[in-house]
Design a protein around this motif. Sequence first.
Motif, PDB file in Angstrom:
ATOM      1  N   GLU A  37       0.821  -1.214   0.000  1.00 53.95           N
ATOM      2  CA  GLU A  37       0.000   0.000   0.000  1.00 53.95           C
ATOM      3  C   GLU A  37       0.859   1.270   0.000  1.00 53.95           C
ATOM      4  N   ASN A  38       1.677   1.412  -1.051  1.00 51.64           N
ATOM      5  CA  ASN A  38       2.540   2.588  -1.214  1.00 51.64           C
ATOM      6  C   ASN A  38       3.490   2.781  -0.027  1.00 51.64           C
ATOM      7  N   ASN A  39       3.974   1.665   0.490  1.00 41.86           N
ATOM      8  CA  ASN A  39       4.943   1.686   1.597  1.00 41.86           C
ATOM      9  C   ASN A  39       4.394   2.370   2.847  1.00 41.86           C
ATOM     10  N   ALA A  40       3.104   2.177   3.112  1.00 45.64           N
ATOM     11  CA  ALA A  40       2.468   2.781   4.290  1.00 45.64           C
ATOM     12  C   ALA A  40       3.129   2.273   5.558  1.00 45.64           C
ATOM     13  N   GLU A  41       3.175   3.127   6.593  1.00 49.88           N
ATOM     14  CA  GLU A  41       3.793   2.760   7.860  1.00 49.88           C
ATOM     15  C   GLU A  41       2.878   1.843   8.675  1.00 49.88           C
ATOM     16  N   ASP A  42       3.494   0.899   9.349  1.00 51.99           N
ATOM     17  CA  ASP A  42       2.764  -0.055  10.186  1.00 51.99           C
ATOM     18  C   ASP A  42       3.780  -0.728  11.107  1.00 51.99           C
ATOM     19  N   LYS A  43       3.309  -1.655  11.931  1.00 53.59           N
ATOM     20  CA  LYS A  43       4.235  -2.436  12.752  1.00 53.59           C
ATOM     21  C   LYS A  43       5.109  -3.296  11.843  1.00 53.59           C
ATOM     22  N   ILE A  44       6.398  -3.372  12.164  1.00 48.67           N
ATOM     23  CA  ILE A  44       7.323  -4.087  11.296  1.00 48.67           C
ATOM     24  C   ILE A  44       6.977  -5.564  11.188  1.00 48.67           C
ATOM     25  N   ASN A  45       6.326  -6.124  12.216  1.00 52.84           N
ATOM     26  CA  ASN A  45       6.003  -7.552  12.146  1.00 52.84           C
ATOM     27  C   ASN A  45       4.852  -7.845  11.189  1.00 52.84           C
ATOM     28  N   HIS A  46       4.146  -6.807  10.715  1.00 56.06           N
ATOM     29  CA  HIS A  46       3.086  -7.015   9.729  1.00 56.06           C
ATOM     30  C   HIS A  46       3.652  -7.341   8.352  1.00 56.06           C
ATOM     31  N   ALA A  47       4.924  -6.992   8.116  1.00 52.02           N
ATOM     32  CA  ALA A  47       5.511  -7.223   6.796  1.00 52.02           C
ATOM     33  C   ALA A  47       5.437  -8.696   6.417  1.00 52.02           C
ATOM     34  N   TYR A  48       5.663  -9.584   7.378  1.00 55.09           N
ATOM     35  CA  TYR A  48       5.634 -11.017   7.085  1.00 55.09           C
ATOM     36  C   TYR A  48       4.220 -11.480   6.746  1.00 55.09           C
ATOM     37  N   ALA A  49       3.241 -10.912   7.427  1.00 58.45           N
ATOM     38  CA  ALA A  49       1.850 -11.274   7.143  1.00 58.45           C
ATOM     39  C   ALA A  49       1.416 -10.763   5.772  1.00 58.45           C
ATOM     40  N   PHE A  50       1.870  -9.558   5.419  1.00 53.29           N
ATOM     41  CA  PHE A  50       1.469  -8.953   4.153  1.00 53.29           C
ATOM     42  C   PHE A  50       2.178  -9.586   2.956  1.00 53.29           C
ATOM     43  N   GLY A  51       3.449  -9.899   3.103  1.00 50.90           N
ATOM     44  CA  GLY A  51       4.222 -10.340   1.942  1.00 50.90           C
ATOM     45  C   GLY A  51       5.290 -11.360   2.212  1.00 50.90           C
ATOM     46  N   GLY A  52       5.191 -12.067   3.333  1.00 45.36           N
ATOM     47  CA  GLY A  52       6.134 -13.135   3.618  1.00 45.36           C
ATOM     48  C   GLY A  52       7.560 -12.656   3.809  1.00 45.36           C
ATOM     49  N   ALA A  53       8.489 -13.589   3.619  1.00 42.43           N
ATOM     50  CA  ALA A  53       9.901 -13.284   3.863  1.00 42.43           C
ATOM     51  C   ALA A  53      10.408 -12.187   2.948  1.00 42.43           C
ATOM     52  N   ALA A  54       9.949 -12.166   1.705  1.00 44.49           N
ATOM     53  CA  ALA A  54      10.439 -11.166   0.748  1.00 44.49           C
ATOM     54  C   ALA A  54      10.117  -9.753   1.218  1.00 44.49           C
ATOM     55  N   MET A  55       8.896  -9.533   1.697  1.00 45.42           N
ATOM     56  CA  MET A  55       8.512  -8.199   2.160  1.00 45.42           C
ATOM     57  C   MET A  55       9.217  -7.859   3.473  1.00 45.42           C
ATOM     58  N   SER A  56       9.399  -8.847   4.337  1.00 46.54           N
ATOM     59  CA  SER A  56      10.143  -8.605   5.574  1.00 46.54           C
ATOM     60  C   SER A  56      11.578  -8.191   5.266  1.00 46.54           C
ATOM     61  N   MET A  57      12.218  -8.911   4.343  1.00 44.11           N
ATOM     62  CA  MET A  57      13.593  -8.589   3.983  1.00 44.11           C
ATOM     63  C   MET A  57      13.690  -7.194   3.376  1.00 44.11           C
ATOM     64  N   ALA A  58      12.767  -6.871   2.478  1.00 41.91           N
ATOM     65  CA  ALA A  58      12.784  -5.556   1.831  1.00 41.91           C
ATOM     66  C   ALA A  58      12.569  -4.445   2.851  1.00 41.91           C
ATOM     67  N   VAL A  60      13.220  -4.531   6.181  1.00 43.25           N
ATOM     68  CA  VAL A  60      14.388  -4.410   7.059  1.00 43.25           C
ATOM     69  C   VAL A  60      15.560  -3.794   6.309  1.00 43.25           C
ATOM     70  N   GLU A  61      15.755  -4.192   5.056  1.00 43.80           N
ATOM     71  CA  GLU A  61      16.815  -3.594   4.235  1.00 43.80           C
ATOM     72  C   GLU A  61      16.655  -2.088   4.146  1.00 43.80           C
ATOM     73  N   SER A  62      15.439  -1.656   3.857  1.00 44.74           N
ATOM     74  CA  SER A  62      15.174  -0.227   3.709  1.00 44.74           C
ATOM     75  C   SER A  62      15.334   0.502   5.026  1.00 44.74           C
ATOM     76  N   TYR A  63      14.813  -0.085   6.094  1.00 46.17           N
ATOM     77  CA  TYR A  63      14.815   0.581   7.401  1.00 46.17           C
ATOM     78  C   TYR A  63      16.226   0.716   7.967  1.00 46.17           C
ATOM     79  N   LEU A  64      17.007  -0.354   7.877  1.00 43.27           N
ATOM     80  CA  LEU A  64      18.353  -0.345   8.454  1.00 43.27           C
ATOM     81  C   LEU A  64      19.423   0.070   7.448  1.00 43.27           C
ATOM     82  N   ASP A  65      19.044   0.191   6.180  1.00 42.67           N
ATOM     83  CA  ASP A  65      19.956   0.617   5.116  1.00 42.67           C
ATOM     84  C   ASP A  65      21.158  -0.316   5.005  1.00 42.67           C
ATOM     85  N   ILE A  66      20.881  -1.628   5.025  1.00 44.40           N
ATOM     86  CA  ILE A  66      21.914  -2.642   4.833  1.00 44.40           C
ATOM     87  C   ILE A  66      21.363  -3.719   3.900  1.00 44.40           C
TER      88      ILE A  66
END
Length: 229
Positions: A37-58, A60-66
Amino acid sequence: EQGRSDTMMVATVNPQDKQTTLVSIARDTYVPIIGHENNAEDKINHAYAFGGAAMSMATVESYLDIPIDHYVAINMKGLKELVDAVGGVTVTNELAFSIDDYTFSEGKITLDGDEALAYSRMRKEDPNGDYGRQERQREIVIGVVNKLVSMAGITKYQEVLEAMEANVKTDMSFGDMQTIALNYREAFTTVKTNQMQGEGFMLNGISYQDVSDDELKRVQDLLDDELGL
Protein backbone atom coordinates in the motif's frame (compact mmCIF):
# COMPACT_ATOMS: atom_id res chain seq x y z
CA GLU A 1 1.72 -20.21 8.92
CA GLN A 2 2.19 -16.79 7.37
CA GLY A 3 0.97 -14.53 10.16
CA ARG A 4 2.71 -11.61 11.81
CA SER A 5 6.28 -12.42 12.78
CA ASP A 6 6.54 -12.73 16.55
CA THR A 7 10.24 -11.93 16.67
CA MET A 8 12.75 -10.34 14.30
CA MET A 9 16.54 -10.50 14.57
CA VAL A 10 19.22 -9.32 12.17
CA ALA A 11 22.45 -11.33 12.21
CA THR A 12 25.78 -10.24 10.76
CA VAL A 13 28.55 -12.82 10.44
CA ASN A 14 32.05 -11.36 10.18
CA PRO A 15 34.85 -13.86 9.44
CA GLN A 16 37.55 -11.14 9.55
CA ASP A 17 36.66 -10.02 13.08
CA LYS A 18 35.67 -13.60 14.01
CA GLN A 19 32.36 -12.59 15.51
CA THR A 20 28.60 -12.65 14.93
CA THR A 21 26.23 -9.89 16.01
CA LEU A 22 22.50 -10.33 16.70
CA VAL A 23 20.26 -7.25 16.79
CA SER A 24 16.62 -7.53 17.89
CA ILE A 25 13.98 -5.28 16.37
CA ALA A 26 10.84 -4.82 18.47
CA ARG A 27 7.85 -6.31 16.66
CA ASP A 28 5.76 -3.14 17.17
CA THR A 29 8.36 -0.81 15.60
CA TYR A 30 6.57 1.73 13.39
CA VAL A 31 8.19 1.67 9.93
CA PRO A 32 7.31 1.91 6.22
CA ILE A 33 6.31 -1.56 4.99
CA ILE A 34 8.08 -1.78 1.64
CA GLY A 35 5.82 -3.01 -1.16
CA HIS A 36 2.55 -2.75 0.75
CA GLU A 37 0.00 0.00 0.00
CA ASN A 38 2.54 2.59 -1.21
CA ASN A 39 4.94 1.69 1.60
CA ALA A 40 2.47 2.78 4.29
CA GLU A 41 3.79 2.76 7.86
CA ASP A 42 2.76 -0.05 10.19
CA LYS A 43 4.24 -2.44 12.75
CA ILE A 44 7.32 -4.09 11.30
CA ASN A 45 6.00 -7.55 12.15
CA HIS A 46 3.09 -7.01 9.73
CA ALA A 47 5.51 -7.22 6.80
CA TYR A 48 5.63 -11.02 7.09
CA ALA A 49 1.85 -11.27 7.14
CA PHE A 50 1.47 -8.95 4.15
CA GLY A 51 4.22 -10.34 1.94
CA GLY A 52 6.13 -13.14 3.62
CA ALA A 53 9.90 -13.28 3.86
CA ALA A 54 10.44 -11.17 0.75
CA MET A 55 8.51 -8.20 2.16
CA SER A 56 10.14 -8.61 5.57
CA MET A 57 13.59 -8.59 3.98
CA ALA A 58 12.78 -5.56 1.83
CA THR A 59 11.38 -3.68 4.83
CA VAL A 60 14.39 -4.41 7.06
CA GLU A 61 16.81 -3.59 4.24
CA SER A 62 15.17 -0.23 3.71
CA TYR A 63 14.82 0.58 7.40
CA LEU A 64 18.35 -0.34 8.45
CA ASP A 65 19.96 0.62 5.12
CA ILE A 66 21.91 -2.64 4.83
CA PRO A 67 21.77 -5.61 2.44
CA ILE A 68 19.94 -8.68 3.74
CA ASP A 69 21.42 -11.71 1.97
CA HIS A 70 19.41 -14.57 3.46
CA TYR A 71 16.56 -15.34 5.81
CA VAL A 72 15.53 -18.12 8.15
CA ALA A 73 11.96 -18.32 9.46
CA ILE A 74 11.22 -20.74 12.30
CA ASN A 75 7.98 -21.48 14.09
CA MET A 76 7.61 -22.16 17.78
CA LYS A 77 7.59 -25.94 17.40
CA GLY A 78 10.80 -25.59 15.42
CA LEU A 79 12.46 -23.74 18.28
CA LYS A 80 11.63 -26.59 20.65
CA GLU A 81 12.89 -29.23 18.22
CA LEU A 82 16.06 -27.27 17.46
CA VAL A 83 16.96 -27.06 21.14
CA ASP A 84 16.28 -30.76 21.61
CA ALA A 85 18.31 -31.61 18.48
CA VAL A 86 21.42 -30.01 19.97
CA GLY A 87 20.85 -31.67 23.35
CA GLY A 88 19.56 -28.62 25.24
CA VAL A 89 21.02 -25.15 25.79
CA THR A 90 22.55 -23.31 28.73
CA VAL A 91 21.56 -19.71 29.49
CA THR A 92 22.18 -17.22 32.29
CA ASN A 93 18.81 -16.15 33.68
CA GLU A 94 18.67 -12.74 35.34
CA LEU A 95 15.05 -12.90 36.50
CA ALA A 96 13.45 -15.70 38.51
CA PHE A 97 9.94 -16.42 37.20
CA SER A 98 7.31 -19.07 36.55
CA ILE A 99 5.27 -19.64 33.42
CA ASP A 100 2.87 -22.47 32.62
CA ASP A 101 4.24 -25.47 34.56
CA TYR A 102 7.84 -24.26 34.59
CA THR A 103 9.86 -22.34 37.19
CA PHE A 104 13.16 -20.71 36.23
CA SER A 105 15.65 -19.69 38.91
CA GLU A 106 18.29 -16.98 38.58
CA GLY A 107 21.74 -17.91 37.35
CA LYS A 108 23.04 -20.43 34.86
CA ILE A 109 20.38 -22.98 33.88
CA THR A 110 20.13 -25.71 31.24
CA LEU A 111 16.93 -25.97 29.22
CA ASP A 112 15.39 -28.68 27.05
CA GLY A 113 13.14 -27.81 24.12
CA ASP A 114 9.90 -27.40 26.07
CA GLU A 115 11.62 -25.34 28.76
CA ALA A 116 13.35 -23.14 26.18
CA LEU A 117 10.03 -22.45 24.50
CA ALA A 118 8.43 -21.35 27.77
CA TYR A 119 11.55 -19.37 28.76
CA SER A 120 11.52 -17.45 25.47
CA ARG A 121 7.79 -16.63 25.63
CA MET A 122 7.50 -14.89 29.01
CA ARG A 123 7.08 -11.11 29.00
CA LYS A 124 4.18 -10.15 31.30
CA GLU A 125 6.15 -10.64 34.53
CA ASP A 126 9.25 -8.96 33.13
CA PRO A 127 9.68 -5.26 34.12
CA ASN A 128 11.29 -4.77 30.70
CA GLY A 129 8.29 -6.29 28.92
CA ASP A 130 8.91 -7.42 25.36
CA TYR A 131 12.51 -6.16 25.49
CA GLY A 132 13.24 -8.64 28.29
CA ARG A 133 11.62 -11.39 26.25
CA GLN A 134 13.74 -10.50 23.24
CA GLU A 135 16.87 -10.74 25.38
CA ARG A 136 15.90 -14.26 26.45
CA GLN A 137 15.23 -15.19 22.83
CA ARG A 138 18.73 -14.04 21.86
CA GLU A 139 20.12 -16.16 24.71
CA ILE A 140 18.41 -19.24 23.26
CA VAL A 141 19.88 -18.52 19.81
CA ILE A 142 23.35 -18.07 21.30
CA GLY A 143 22.93 -21.28 23.29
CA VAL A 144 22.12 -23.18 20.09
CA VAL A 145 25.06 -21.59 18.24
CA ASN A 146 27.42 -22.55 21.06
CA LYS A 147 26.24 -26.15 20.88
CA LEU A 148 26.60 -26.30 17.09
CA VAL A 149 30.08 -24.77 17.15
CA SER A 150 31.22 -27.26 19.79
CA MET A 151 29.97 -30.31 17.91
CA ALA A 152 32.49 -32.39 15.96
CA GLY A 153 31.87 -33.01 12.27
CA ILE A 154 29.33 -31.68 9.80
CA THR A 155 27.00 -34.69 10.29
CA LYS A 156 25.36 -33.05 13.28
CA TYR A 157 24.19 -30.16 11.13
CA GLN A 158 22.42 -32.68 8.91
CA GLU A 159 20.66 -34.17 11.94
CA VAL A 160 19.61 -30.70 13.12
CA LEU A 161 18.24 -29.78 9.70
CA GLU A 162 16.34 -33.05 9.41
CA ALA A 163 14.81 -32.54 12.88
CA MET A 164 13.58 -29.09 11.83
CA GLU A 165 12.59 -29.81 8.24
CA ALA A 166 8.88 -29.17 8.72
CA ASN A 167 9.33 -26.09 10.92
CA VAL A 168 11.84 -23.92 9.07
CA LYS A 169 11.79 -21.93 5.84
CA THR A 170 14.96 -20.48 4.34
CA ASP A 171 16.39 -19.41 1.00
CA MET A 172 19.66 -21.19 1.82
CA SER A 173 20.37 -24.67 0.51
CA PHE A 174 21.95 -27.30 2.72
CA GLY A 175 25.13 -26.73 0.73
CA ASP A 176 25.00 -23.03 1.61
CA MET A 177 24.65 -23.89 5.28
CA GLN A 178 27.54 -26.35 5.12
CA THR A 179 29.74 -23.67 3.54
CA ILE A 180 28.82 -21.11 6.19
CA ALA A 181 29.29 -23.63 9.00
CA LEU A 182 32.75 -24.61 7.76
CA ASN A 183 34.16 -21.37 6.34
CA TYR A 184 32.68 -19.03 8.97
CA ARG A 185 33.11 -21.35 11.94
CA GLU A 186 35.39 -18.99 13.89
CA ALA A 187 32.88 -16.15 13.46
CA PHE A 188 30.39 -18.10 15.60
CA THR A 189 32.73 -18.49 18.56
CA THR A 190 32.00 -14.90 19.66
CA VAL A 191 28.36 -13.79 19.50
CA LYS A 192 27.49 -10.23 20.52
CA THR A 193 23.93 -9.02 21.01
CA ASN A 194 22.19 -5.68 20.73
CA GLN A 195 18.67 -4.34 21.07
CA MET A 196 17.07 -1.54 19.08
CA GLN A 197 15.24 0.59 21.65
CA GLY A 198 12.00 2.49 21.10
CA GLU A 199 9.35 4.40 23.01
CA GLY A 200 5.73 3.33 23.13
CA PHE A 201 3.00 5.51 21.63
CA MET A 202 -0.65 5.14 20.70
CA LEU A 203 -2.13 5.80 17.26
CA ASN A 204 -5.82 5.24 16.54
CA GLY A 205 -6.06 3.11 19.67
CA ILE A 206 -3.15 0.84 18.65
CA SER A 207 0.19 0.60 20.48
CA TYR A 208 3.41 1.08 18.53
CA GLN A 209 7.13 1.55 19.22
CA ASP A 210 8.80 4.71 17.93
CA VAL A 211 12.56 4.50 17.36
CA SER A 212 14.32 7.87 17.47
CA ASP A 213 16.54 9.01 14.60
CA ASP A 214 19.56 8.84 16.91
CA GLU A 215 18.79 5.26 17.96
CA LEU A 216 18.20 4.20 14.37
CA LYS A 217 21.51 5.71 13.30
CA ARG A 218 23.28 3.98 16.21
CA VAL A 219 22.08 0.59 15.01
CA GLN A 220 22.72 1.40 11.35
CA ASP A 221 26.30 2.46 12.17
CA LEU A 222 26.83 -0.68 14.25
CA LEU A 223 25.71 -2.93 11.42
CA ASP A 224 27.62 -0.94 8.80
CA ASP A 225 30.78 -1.43 10.84
CA GLU A 226 30.13 -5.16 11.24
CA LEU A 227 29.54 -5.51 7.48
CA GLY A 228 32.48 -3.33 6.52
CA LEU A 229 30.27 -0.90 4.59
